[in-house]
Design a protein around this motif. Structure first.
Motif, PDB file in Angstrom:
ATOM      1  N   TYR A  77       0.855  -1.195   0.000  1.00 46.18           N
ATOM      2  CA  TYR A  77       0.000   0.000   0.000  1.00 46.18           C
ATOM      3  C   TYR A  77       0.886   1.239   0.000  1.00 46.18           C
ATOM      4  O   TYR A  77       1.729   1.406   0.887  1.00 46.18           O
ATOM      5  CB  TYR A  77      -0.921   0.004   1.225  1.00 46.18           C
ATOM      6  N   ASP A  78       0.708   2.075  -1.010  1.00 42.22           N
ATOM      7  CA  ASP A  78       1.459   3.325  -1.125  1.00 42.22           C
ATOM      8  C   ASP A  78       0.584   4.451  -0.572  1.00 42.22           C
ATOM      9  O   ASP A  78      -0.336   4.923  -1.243  1.00 42.22           O
ATOM     10  CB  ASP A  78       1.805   3.571  -2.597  1.00 42.22           C
ATOM     11  N   ARG A  79       0.859   4.874   0.669  1.00 42.05           N
ATOM     12  CA  ARG A  79       0.049   5.914   1.314  1.00 42.05           C
ATOM     13  C   ARG A  79       0.142   7.245   0.580  1.00 42.05           C
ATOM     14  O   ARG A  79      -0.829   7.997   0.522  1.00 42.05           O
ATOM     15  CB  ARG A  79       0.501   6.124   2.763  1.00 42.05           C
ATOM     16  N   ASP A  80       1.295   7.561   0.030  1.00 37.98           N
ATOM     17  CA  ASP A  80       1.476   8.859  -0.614  1.00 37.98           C
ATOM     18  C   ASP A  80       0.652   8.973  -1.897  1.00 37.98           C
ATOM     19  O   ASP A  80       0.126  10.028  -2.220  1.00 37.98           O
ATOM     20  CB  ASP A  80       2.950   9.100  -0.934  1.00 37.98           C
ATOM     21  N   ARG A  81       0.534   7.867  -2.640  1.00 39.06           N
ATOM     22  CA  ARG A  81      -0.177   7.912  -3.923  1.00 39.06           C
ATOM     23  C   ARG A  81      -1.531   7.213  -3.882  1.00 39.06           C
ATOM     24  O   ARG A  81      -2.210   7.113  -4.900  1.00 39.06           O
ATOM     25  CB  ARG A  81       0.700   7.299  -5.018  1.00 39.06           C
ATOM     26  N   ASN A  82      -1.925   6.716  -2.712  1.00 40.68           N
ATOM     27  CA  ASN A  82      -3.224   6.037  -2.544  1.00 40.68           C
ATOM     28  C   ASN A  82      -3.357   4.811  -3.451  1.00 40.68           C
ATOM     29  O   ASN A  82      -4.440   4.530  -3.972  1.00 40.68           O
ATOM     30  CB  ASN A  82      -4.390   6.992  -2.823  1.00 40.68           C
ATOM     31  N   ILE A  83      -2.261   4.084  -3.625  1.00 35.31           N
ATOM     32  CA  ILE A  83      -2.282   2.908  -4.503  1.00 35.31           C
ATOM     33  C   ILE A  83      -2.220   1.643  -3.656  1.00 35.31           C
ATOM     34  O   ILE A  83      -1.323   1.480  -2.825  1.00 35.31           O
ATOM     35  CB  ILE A  83      -1.110   2.946  -5.500  1.00 35.31           C
ATOM     36  N   LEU A  84      -3.155   0.752  -3.891  1.00 33.73           N
ATOM     37  CA  LEU A  84      -3.231  -0.529  -3.192  1.00 33.73           C
ATOM     38  C   LEU A  84      -3.080  -1.642  -4.221  1.00 33.73           C
ATOM     39  O   LEU A  84      -3.786  -1.660  -5.232  1.00 33.73           O
ATOM     40  CB  LEU A  84      -4.581  -0.651  -2.474  1.00 33.73           C
ATOM     41  N   ILE A  85      -2.152  -2.563  -3.977  1.00 32.95           N
ATOM     42  CA  ILE A  85      -1.952  -3.696  -4.881  1.00 32.95           C
ATOM     43  C   ILE A  85      -2.380  -4.962  -4.157  1.00 32.95           C
ATOM     44  O   ILE A  85      -1.916  -5.246  -3.052  1.00 32.95           O
ATOM     45  CB  ILE A  85      -0.486  -3.797  -5.338  1.00 32.95           C
ATOM     46  N   ILE A  86      -3.279  -5.717  -4.786  1.00 30.34           N
ATOM     47  CA  ILE A  86      -3.835  -6.916  -4.162  1.00 30.34           C
ATOM     48  C   ILE A  86      -3.709  -8.109  -5.106  1.00 30.34           C
ATOM     49  O   ILE A  86      -3.495  -7.949  -6.312  1.00 30.34           O
ATOM     50  CB  ILE A  86      -5.322  -6.727  -3.786  1.00 30.34           C
ATOM     51  N   ARG A  87      -3.838  -9.303  -4.538  1.00 34.09           N
ATOM     52  CA  ARG A  87      -3.907 -10.522  -5.329  1.00 34.09           C
ATOM     53  C   ARG A  87      -5.047 -11.379  -4.769  1.00 34.09           C
ATOM     54  O   ARG A  87      -4.906 -11.968  -3.683  1.00 34.09           O
ATOM     55  CB  ARG A  87      -2.603 -11.313  -5.292  1.00 34.09           C
ATOM     56  N   PRO A  88      -6.181 -11.463  -5.461  1.00 27.48           N
ATOM     57  CA  PRO A  88      -7.254 -12.350  -5.003  1.00 27.48           C
ATOM     58  C   PRO A  88      -6.815 -13.802  -5.039  1.00 27.48           C
ATOM     59  O   PRO A  88      -5.853 -14.156  -5.723  1.00 27.48           O
ATOM     60  CB  PRO A  88      -8.382 -12.086  -6.004  1.00 27.48           C
ATOM     61  N   THR A  89      -7.503 -14.647  -4.319  1.00 31.18           N
ATOM     62  CA  THR A  89      -7.211 -16.083  -4.380  1.00 31.18           C
ATOM     63  C   THR A  89      -7.576 -16.605  -5.766  1.00 31.18           C
ATOM     64  O   THR A  89      -8.401 -16.010  -6.482  1.00 31.18           O
ATOM     65  CB  THR A  89      -8.030 -16.841  -3.323  1.00 31.18           C
ATOM     66  N   PRO A  90      -6.961 -17.723  -6.184  1.00 34.39           N
ATOM     67  CA  PRO A  90      -7.309 -18.291  -7.504  1.00 34.39           C
ATOM     68  C   PRO A  90      -8.803 -18.555  -7.650  1.00 34.39           C
ATOM     69  O   PRO A  90      -9.350 -18.430  -8.749  1.00 34.39           O
ATOM     70  CB  PRO A  90      -6.494 -19.591  -7.540  1.00 34.39           C
TER      71      PRO A  90
END
Length: 610
Positions: A77-90
């Motif tokens: 999670y990039d707090r400065d740019r409000n970017i969240l990267i996730i990986r859902p389950t298969p």
């Protein structure tokens, strides 16, 4: 209180806090998604419409189906740019495919953390106790040649290794983390001991580790992979310290090996996953003379390596780590055993969340500055409505954990001490003071000693002066409460006139309404995270700090004599973020007439910019 009494009080407090958050519609945050991008390895990049308050209890709601998911892996999670990267389950990834940004909401339910803590106290609260055993190691005597601690820092290190319960108190720049904590950790690692470092927030965990890892990197015998950081890392942290993060480094290795497997499969005719031109280029270079038997052998080796990496579960990594660092919320979920437990930024941690550290009867060390910001608590009625008295456990600082074990302690006495802000009452532990700063020049250190620390706090810098400037902005009676348009105008003009000389800078204000007003007139600064509330600045520093005061006669956070608002702590936090210069935007004619106020003393000292 006995352990059983503490348990019963904590359980009741958690239950009542949960009800309070529910009844007042607090503790739940929902953010929209501005954009969504799909990457390799089923990674999804979400640009959020605001800042996440907490990343421990995220959920994702797909509006087209009304389904809520809490199982996607949070990569960073990039707090400065409000970017969240996730990986859902298969299993759930197909539900996330082909979504538009407006099809998904990201939420965080802090009430879940409250309920989880209540369950922890039911199961473990009767085991709480003040630690009685000292560390079984002598204090270190060998220090890095070019990074030797000062004499007072050495005394603090020695106290850690000769007492079961210690508090190392020091203002910013006094070496609490990079010298005292780091040398204690290095000493434990070298002696094959295991420690746990906790902090109240994810940001604090990372700031602590940056200081500790900087010292570890200076050694010749300790690798970074001895340290494990649990929780969701920021993008900047995972780039700099991938081997420390919970899954990032492991995932990267597995992904690279997976690509190599794909290459071998393609060359053997088992997979057409590579583009024809990419495969041709590989054959011409790296695999020109490769025989089929050799490719089969390499394919088998890669598969074995991939499977071995995949078998390294988080549980096994936790067991293997010499140092585990995490938030207090994460600590209670992992049952982390340790030879010594450390809590940094202790003043900002709540008593309710810190007491679980006392279950193991192992040495405990607190580090921090209880004269900085107090814990964040949603309850505003403490002291005015007896219905909420038990919720003082959430508002009181962890620094007073020892008080809970005193005979005769009651909720009423705890609340009375909290309301009176008795920061001198710290029983049951050895307190060590670091009263030398290596960051603040003499003039600022003297002001802080007079109004805040009052313990001989002084500077060790040759540079004697912090640049202090006052932007005079007369209070307009037409302003909405807790806003000042004239301060916004003065700050914007100051930034224009001083462009290029301020270095890194931030505009701080105690009030959310003023934050919004500043952002409205300076959208680029807000977008770049150069405008924050004081409460969001904890643990960070800039060359230049510009403080928008807002208040005059209706002082609240600006009032350093107000024990309820903790105004002294708020102001101390704001001005101690500065490394080179402090700029105060306020109604100067009002503030120079006030007596006994920290802010007034600074304003009277400032150069006035009209």
């Amino acid at each position: 209180m006995t352990a059983t009494e503490i348990r019963d009080l904590a359980v009741a407090s958690a239950s009542e806090y949960y009800d309070y958050l529910t009844e007042t519609n607090r503790g739940v945050q929902t953010l929209g998604v501005v954009s969504i991008e799909y990457g390799k390895e089923q990674l999804i990049k979400l640009l959020l419409g605001g800042k996440l308050l907490n990343t421990e209890t995220l959920y994702f709601e797909i509006l087209t189906t009304g389904t809520r998911y809490s199982d996607p892996e949070i990569i960073t999670y990039d707090r400065d740019r409000n970017i969240l990267i996730i990986r859902p389950t298969p299993e759930t990834y197909p539900d996330f495919e082909h979504l538009n940004a407006w099809d998904i909401l990201v939420g965080s339910d802090l009430r879940f953390l409250v309920r989880r803590l209540e369950e922890w106290y039911w199961e473990n609260g009767s085991q709480l106790m003040i630690p009685t055993a000292c560390p079984d190691l002598e204090a270190p005597t060998d220090y890095l040649p070019k990074c030797k601690p000062s004499e007072e820092q050495k005394r603090a290190i020695e106290a850690i290794f000769s007492n079961p319960f210690t508090y190392v108190w020091g203002a910013p720049g006094s070496g609490k983390t990079q010298f005292v904590l780091a040398y204690a950790i290095i000493h434990y690692i070298r002696n094959k001991k295991r420690i746990v470092i906790c902090a109240p927030t994810n940001n604090a965990v990372e700031q602590i580790l940056r200081g500790v890892l900087a010292m570890i990197d200076r050694t010749n015998d300790i690798n970074r992979d001895k340290v494990l950081r649990l929780g969701i890392p920021s993008w900047d942290f995972v780039r700099k310290y991938p081997e420390v993060c919970e899954t990032a480094n492991l995932d990267d290795k597995i992904a690279k090996i997976g690509h190599q497997i794909q290459i071998y499969k393609s060359m053997l005719g088992l997979d057409d996953g590579l583009k024809e031109e990419e495969l041709a280029a590989l054959i011409k270079t790296e695999y020109t003379n490769a025989r089929e038997e050799e490719l089969w052998t390499k394919l088998a080796e890669c598969k074995r390596e991939r499977d071995e990496l995949a078998s390294r579960t988080l549980t096994s990594r936790i067991k293997a780590a010499a140092v585990v660092a995490c938030t207090l919320d994460r600590y209670i979920t992992e049952d982390l055993e340790a030879d010594h437990l450390f809590l940094d930024e202790v003043g900002y941690a709540s008593l309710m969340k810190a007491l679980p550290l006392f279950r193991q009867n192992k040495p405990v060390t607190f580090l921090g500055d209880h004269l900085q910001l107090p814990p964040v608590c949603e309850v505003t009625e403490l002291g005015r409505n007896s219905t909420y008295d038990k919720l003082v456990l959430w508002a009181e600082s962890a620094i007073y954990a020892g008080c809970m074990f005193k005979s005769g302690m009651t909720v009423q006495s705890l609340l009375e001490n909290y309301l009176r802000d008795r920061h001198d009452r710290i029983p049951e532990m050895k307190k060590m003071e670091l009263n030398t700063t290596f960051r603040f020049p003499a003039n600022l250190a003297a002001l802080l000693d007079k109004y805040v620390y009052k313990n001989g706090f002084h500077s060790n810098l040759d540079r004697r002066e912090m640049e202090l400037t006052c932007l005079n902005a007369v209070k307009d009676t037409n302003d909405l409460r807790r806003t000042s348009l004239n301060e916004v105008v003065a700050i914007r003009r100051y930034l224009t006139e001083n462009a290029g000389r301020l270095g890194s800078y931030v505009i701080l204000t105690p009030y959310r309404k003023q934050l919004d007003l500043l952002g409205k007139y300076m959208p680029e600064e807000r977008k770049d995270m150069n405008i924050l509330t004081v409460h969001k600045s904890q643990g960070r520093e800039w060359d230049t700090v510009i403080l928008s005061v807002v208040d005059t006669r209706d002082m609240w956070f600006s009032d350093s004599k107000n024990r309820i608002s903790r105004g002294l702590n708020v102001l101390n936090t704001a001005i101690s973020r500065a490394k080179k210069r402090i700029v105060i935007a306020c109604d100067r004619s009002y503030w120079i007439t006030q007596r006994g106020q920290l802010l007034s003393e600074i304003v009277r000292t400032c150069n006035c910019n009209k």
